[in-house]
Design an enzyme around this catalytic site. Structure first.
Site, mmCIF file in Angstrom:
data_model
loop_
_atom_site.group_PDB
_atom_site.id
_atom_site.type_symbol
_atom_site.label_atom_id
_atom_site.label_comp_id
_atom_site.label_asym_id
_atom_site.label_seq_id
_atom_site.Cartn_x
_atom_site.Cartn_y
_atom_site.Cartn_z
ATOM 1 N N HIS A 58 -23.106 12.160 -24.806
ATOM 2 C CA HIS A 58 -24.719 12.625 -24.798
ATOM 3 C C HIS A 58 -24.952 13.405 -26.032
ATOM 4 O O HIS A 58 -23.946 13.728 -26.617
ATOM 5 C CB HIS A 58 -25.320 13.479 -23.507
ATOM 6 C CG HIS A 58 -24.470 14.806 -23.306
ATOM 7 N ND1 HIS A 58 -23.231 14.848 -22.761
ATOM 8 C CD2 HIS A 58 -24.801 15.888 -23.571
ATOM 9 C CE1 HIS A 58 -22.802 15.930 -22.710
ATOM 10 N NE2 HIS A 58 -23.980 16.915 -23.015
ATOM 11 N N ASP A 65 -22.843 20.247 -29.281
ATOM 12 C CA ASP A 65 -21.260 20.340 -28.693
ATOM 13 C C ASP A 65 -20.787 19.088 -28.570
ATOM 14 O O ASP A 65 -19.361 19.155 -28.388
ATOM 15 C CB ASP A 65 -21.150 21.347 -27.695
ATOM 16 C CG ASP A 65 -21.816 21.086 -26.413
ATOM 17 O OD1 ASP A 65 -22.825 20.318 -26.470
ATOM 18 O OD2 ASP A 65 -21.232 21.491 -25.366
ATOM 19 N N HIS A 66 -21.115 18.027 -28.190
ATOM 20 C CA HIS A 66 -20.562 16.793 -28.200
ATOM 21 C C HIS A 66 -20.597 15.834 -29.234
ATOM 22 O O HIS A 66 -19.784 14.870 -29.235
ATOM 23 C CB HIS A 66 -21.360 16.197 -26.805
ATOM 24 C CG HIS A 66 -20.852 16.827 -25.595
ATOM 25 N ND1 HIS A 66 -19.884 16.619 -24.823
ATOM 26 C CD2 HIS A 66 -21.520 17.986 -25.079
ATOM 27 C CE1 HIS A 66 -19.854 17.336 -23.461
ATOM 28 N NE2 HIS A 66 -20.759 18.388 -24.016
#
Length: 121
Positions: free
Chosen positions: A56, A60-61
């Site tokens: 997603h 932070d990803h």
């Protein structure tokens, strides 16, 4: 199946933990949080990545993908890489690269060079 935990922090990084990233079977990177590139270099696995799958689009990803692409460009990687993510992944990545290229001319070279950047929404 072999899974290596690269980054295991949640929304806040710490001295010892970075944003989420998991290496699956040495060639699939699941998420690419900030700090992922450096850890893959330390593990000597940076050049084995064939596909990056973004789960997603929270910062932070996926924001570590830019240092990852920068590393590949600077080291002259010619091997193809595939990026898979939710809808709008390609648009977000290309928009950020375009913004960066306005301020740092090297990014425009990356944007132009990534002939082998295969982004699948």
């Amino acid at each position: 199946m072999n899974i290596t935990l690269i980054g295991t922090s949640g929304g806040i990084i710490s001295e010892n933990r970075t944003y989420p990233a998991y290496l699956v079977n040495d060639d699939l990177l699941l998420d690419c949080g900030e700090g992922t590139t450096q850890k893959l270099i330390k593990l000597k696995m940076i050049d084995s990545i064939e596909c990056i799958c973004i789960t997603h689009l929270h910062n932070d990803h996926f924001l570590g993908i830019f240092s990852h692409l920068w590393y590949y460009w600077i080291t002259g990687r010619s091997k193809s890489i595939k990026i898979v993510g939710p809808p709008t992944t390609e648009k977000k990545i290309r928009n950020i690269l375009e913004i960066l290229s306005k301020y740092i001319t090297s990014w425009s070279k990356i944007l132009g060079k990534f002939y082998n950047l295969n982004i699948i929404d």
